[in-house]
Scaffold this active site. Sequence first.
Site, PDB file in Angstrom:
ATOM      1  N   ALA A 274       0.853  -1.201   0.000  1.00 59.01           N
ATOM      2  CA  ALA A 274       0.000   0.000   0.000  1.00 59.01           C
ATOM      3  C   ALA A 274       0.885   1.246   0.000  1.00 59.01           C
ATOM      4  O   ALA A 274       0.633   2.208  -0.730  1.00 59.01           O
ATOM      5  CB  ALA A 274      -0.933  -0.013   1.201  1.00 59.01           C
TER       6      ALA A 274
ATOM      7  N   SER B  29      -8.121   1.225   7.075  1.00 56.81           N
ATOM      8  CA  SER B  29      -7.393   0.139   7.735  1.00 56.81           C
ATOM      9  C   SER B  29      -8.406  -0.617   8.579  1.00 56.81           C
ATOM     10  O   SER B  29      -9.548  -0.180   8.736  1.00 56.81           O
ATOM     11  CB  SER B  29      -6.295   0.767   8.607  1.00 56.81           C
ATOM     12  OG  SER B  29      -5.692  -0.207   9.405  1.00 56.81           O
ATOM     13  N   ARG B  30      -7.967  -1.741   9.159  1.00 56.29           N
ATOM     14  CA  ARG B  30      -8.885  -2.459  10.051  1.00 56.29           C
ATOM     15  C   ARG B  30      -9.036  -1.739  11.387  1.00 56.29           C
ATOM     16  O   ARG B  30      -9.913  -2.065  12.170  1.00 56.29           O
ATOM     17  CB  ARG B  30      -8.390  -3.889  10.274  1.00 56.29           C
ATOM     18  CG  ARG B  30      -8.492  -4.776   9.034  1.00 56.29           C
ATOM     19  CD  ARG B  30      -7.668  -6.017   9.199  1.00 56.29           C
ATOM     20  NE  ARG B  30      -6.281  -5.650   9.436  1.00 56.29           N
ATOM     21  CZ  ARG B  30      -5.352  -6.438   9.946  1.00 56.29           C
ATOM     22  NH1 ARG B  30      -5.662  -7.659  10.306  1.00 56.29           N
ATOM     23  NH2 ARG B  30      -4.115  -6.002  10.123  1.00 56.29           N
TER      24      ARG B  30
ATOM     25  N   LYS C  85      -2.270  -8.559  -6.779  1.00 56.22           N
ATOM     26  CA  LYS C  85      -2.065  -9.935  -7.205  1.00 56.22           C
ATOM     27  C   LYS C  85      -1.632 -10.774  -6.004  1.00 56.22           C
ATOM     28  O   LYS C  85      -1.057 -10.180  -5.093  1.00 56.22           O
ATOM     29  CB  LYS C  85      -1.012 -10.053  -8.299  1.00 56.22           C
ATOM     30  CG  LYS C  85       0.268  -9.244  -8.150  1.00 56.22           C
ATOM     31  CD  LYS C  85       1.152  -9.404  -6.944  1.00 56.22           C
ATOM     32  CE  LYS C  85       1.698 -10.729  -6.570  1.00 56.22           C
ATOM     33  NZ  LYS C  85       2.550 -10.670  -5.345  1.00 56.22           N
TER      34      LYS C  85
ATOM     35  N   ASP D 139       2.095 -15.949  -4.303  1.00 56.02           N
ATOM     36  CA  ASP D 139       2.755 -14.659  -4.183  1.00 56.02           C
ATOM     37  C   ASP D 139       3.727 -14.393  -5.318  1.00 56.02           C
ATOM     38  O   ASP D 139       3.748 -13.301  -5.890  1.00 56.02           O
ATOM     39  CB  ASP D 139       3.489 -14.568  -2.841  1.00 56.02           C
ATOM     40  CG  ASP D 139       3.590 -13.131  -2.390  1.00 56.02           C
ATOM     41  OD1 ASP D 139       4.582 -12.470  -2.729  1.00 56.02           O
ATOM     42  OD2 ASP D 139       2.657 -12.652  -1.727  1.00 56.02           O
TER      43      ASP D 139
HETATM   44  N1  NAP Z   1       2.530  -5.721  -7.050  1.00 53.39           N
HETATM   45  C1  NAP Z   1       3.613  -6.016  -6.328  1.00 53.39           C
HETATM   46  O1  NAP Z   1       4.752  -5.823  -6.748  1.00 53.39           O
HETATM   47  C2  NAP Z   1       3.436  -6.581  -4.950  1.00 53.39           C
HETATM   48  C3  NAP Z   1       4.513  -6.631  -4.068  1.00 53.39           C
HETATM   49  C4  NAP Z   1       4.305  -7.094  -2.787  1.00 53.39           C
HETATM   50  C5  NAP Z   1       3.051  -7.530  -2.413  1.00 53.39           C
HETATM   51  N2  NAP Z   1       2.020  -7.504  -3.302  1.00 53.39           N
HETATM   52  C6  NAP Z   1       0.684  -7.959  -2.911  1.00 53.39           C
HETATM   53  O2  NAP Z   1       0.091  -6.982  -2.075  1.00 53.39           O
HETATM   54  C7  NAP Z   1      -0.690  -7.602  -1.054  1.00 53.39           C
HETATM   55  C8  NAP Z   1      -0.210  -7.079   0.295  1.00 53.39           C
HETATM   56  O3  NAP Z   1       1.150  -7.441   0.466  1.00 53.39           O
HETATM   57  P1  NAP Z   1       2.101  -6.615   1.481  1.00 53.39           P
HETATM   58  O4  NAP Z   1       3.475  -7.079   1.204  1.00 53.39           O
HETATM   59  O5  NAP Z   1       1.783  -5.171   1.450  1.00 53.39           O
HETATM   60  O6  NAP Z   1       1.606  -7.229   2.875  1.00 53.39           O
HETATM   61  P2  NAP Z   1       1.747  -6.547   4.305  1.00 53.39           P
HETATM   62  O7  NAP Z   1       2.918  -5.613   4.344  1.00 53.39           O
HETATM   63  O8  NAP Z   1       1.645  -7.650   5.294  1.00 53.39           O
HETATM   64  O9  NAP Z   1       0.446  -5.612   4.415  1.00 53.39           O
HETATM   65  C9  NAP Z   1      -0.850  -6.113   4.306  1.00 53.39           C
HETATM   66  C10 NAP Z   1      -1.791  -5.167   5.041  1.00 53.39           C
HETATM   67  O10 NAP Z   1      -3.093  -5.727   4.978  1.00 53.39           O
HETATM   68  C11 NAP Z   1      -3.763  -5.598   6.244  1.00 53.39           C
HETATM   69  N3  NAP Z   1      -3.970  -6.947   6.788  1.00 53.39           N
HETATM   70  C12 NAP Z   1      -3.083  -7.738   7.440  1.00 53.39           C
HETATM   71  N4  NAP Z   1      -3.655  -8.911   7.789  1.00 53.39           N
HETATM   72  C13 NAP Z   1      -4.904  -8.862   7.324  1.00 53.39           C
HETATM   73  C14 NAP Z   1      -6.003  -9.759   7.375  1.00 53.39           C
HETATM   74  N5  NAP Z   1      -5.892 -10.949   7.954  1.00 53.39           N
HETATM   75  N6  NAP Z   1      -7.145  -9.366   6.811  1.00 53.39           N
HETATM   76  C15 NAP Z   1      -7.272  -8.160   6.225  1.00 53.39           C
HETATM   77  N7  NAP Z   1      -6.273  -7.265   6.165  1.00 53.39           N
HETATM   78  C16 NAP Z   1      -5.116  -7.610   6.706  1.00 53.39           C
HETATM   79  C17 NAP Z   1      -2.856  -4.774   7.113  1.00 53.39           C
HETATM   80  O11 NAP Z   1      -3.251  -3.418   6.961  1.00 53.39           O
HETATM   81  P3  NAP Z   1      -4.230  -2.747   8.061  1.00 53.39           P
HETATM   82  O12 NAP Z   1      -3.630  -3.054   9.386  1.00 53.39           O
HETATM   83  O13 NAP Z   1      -4.216  -1.337   7.678  1.00 53.39           O
HETATM   84  O14 NAP Z   1      -5.592  -3.361   7.909  1.00 53.39           O
HETATM   85  C18 NAP Z   1      -1.490  -5.000   6.524  1.00 53.39           C
HETATM   86  O15 NAP Z   1      -0.634  -3.925   6.768  1.00 53.39           O
HETATM   87  C19 NAP Z   1      -0.522  -9.119  -1.233  1.00 53.39           C
HETATM   88  O16 NAP Z   1      -1.631  -9.638  -1.891  1.00 53.39           O
HETATM   89  C20 NAP Z   1       0.724  -9.243  -2.106  1.00 53.39           C
HETATM   90  O17 NAP Z   1       0.706 -10.368  -2.966  1.00 53.39           O
HETATM   91  C21 NAP Z   1       2.193  -7.015  -4.555  1.00 53.39           C
END
Ligand code: NAP
Length: 333
Positions: free
Chosen positions: A17, A37-38, A98, A179
Amino acid sequence: MTEQKVRWGILATGGMAATFTADLVDMPDAEVVAVASRSAEPAKAFAERFGIARAYGDWESLAHDEEVDVVYVATPHSAHRAAAGLMLESGRNVLCEKPFTLNAREAEELVALARDGGRFLMEAMWMYCHPMVRRLKALVDDGAIGEVRHVQADFGLAGPFPASHRLRDPALGGGALLDLGVYPVSFTQLLLGEPSDITARAVLSEESVDLQTGALLSWESGALASVHCSIVGGTATSASITGSQGRIDIPYGFFFPERFVLHRDGRDAEEFTADPADGPRASLKHEAAEVMRALRAGETESSLVPLDGTLAVMRTLDTIRDRVGVRYPGETR
Ligand SMILES: NC(=O)c1ccc[n+]([C@@H]2O[C@H](COP(=O)([O-])OP(=O)(O)OC[C@H]3O[C@@H](n4cnc5c(N)ncnc54)[C@H](OP(=O)(O)O)[C@@H]3O)[C@@H](O)[C@H]2O)c1
C-alpha cells in the site's frame, strides 16, 4: 472524470500500500483522498505520512465514500475477495493486488460483481502494463521469433521468511506459488494463453504452504512452459522465450525488465533497453495510468489486464495447487 484528477482510496496500510501510494502521490492526474485500515491508528499514521485527507478505521466507511473514484486493495491475498467485494457492492471501482484472489471461484465472484454492477475491476498485474513487457509481447505477436515453442520463467526469494510471515501463513494464502509464482504463470499466459495440461511438484513447509514449486504447462500447439517459484532460494528471476525462428532472453527481473535480447536465427543479436522517459524500472505508475485511462474512457475493464486473462491465471494456479496438494483453511472451490 475526463478532465479532473482521479480520486483514489487505499485499502490496507502495509508494505505494498505504501509503495503504490508513494507512486500515486507523484502523479499529477491522481489524488489520494482516503485510506482505510482495520483499525484507526494505522489509517491515521498512513494518512499523515502521505498527506491523505480522510483516514478510516474500518472498510465500510471507504466503501461508502462517494468522493472516491477507485479503491486500491492491498490486503493479504486471503482478504482480497472480501475487501474488493465490499467495495464493488458499494459502487466503487477496484484495482486489486495480485494474486487476484485465493482461487478461481473467488475470482469469478468478483468478476461477476463488477460486470453485473457495471464497475471497473482490474488485477494489479503491473507486469502487463510495463512498457518493456508490452514491447516484448508486440515483438512475439509480430512473429519476431516465429511460433512460440517454450517459455521458461522463475521467481524465487531467499528470505529467510520466519513462520510468522504472511508468506508462511496458510490462513493468509501463504506459499511461493500465489505470491511469486503468479508472475511466471501470468507471463507465460500473456504469450500463450491458458494451457491445456499441467503437471507440478512442490516442497511443502510444516505449515503446508509451498516452499518451492515447479510446473510444466503444455498447449495443444505443441508449446511447453517451465515455471518455478520459491520462498527458500533467490532464483535468477529471468525468462526466456524460444520460438521456431529465434529466442528472447530477459535477464533478472523479467516482469520489470531493464533490457532484453532478441536472437533471430541467422542474424546478430539485438538488445532492447528501457526508454529513460519511462521512469524507474519498478515504477507502478504505468499500472496506475492504465486504470485512470480506462476510467476516463468509461471502460469497465482494462485492455492490458483483461479479467478473462486474470480468471485463466487463477484456474492455472488452482490446478497447480491441486497437483501439489496445497489447500487453504476453510477453502471451498
Ligand atoms: N505488485 C507487487 O509488486 C506486490 C509486491 C508485494 C506484495 N504484493 C501484494 O500486495 C498484497 C499485500 O502485500 P504486502 O506485502 O503489502 O503485505 P503486508 O505488508 O503484510 O500488508 C498487508 C496489510 O493488509 C492488512 N492486513 C493484514 N492482515 C490482514 C487480514 N488478515 N485481513 C485483512 N487485512 C489484513 C494490514 O493493513 P491494516 O492493518 O491497515 O488493515 C497489513 O498492513 C498481497 O496480496 C501481495 O501479494 C504485490
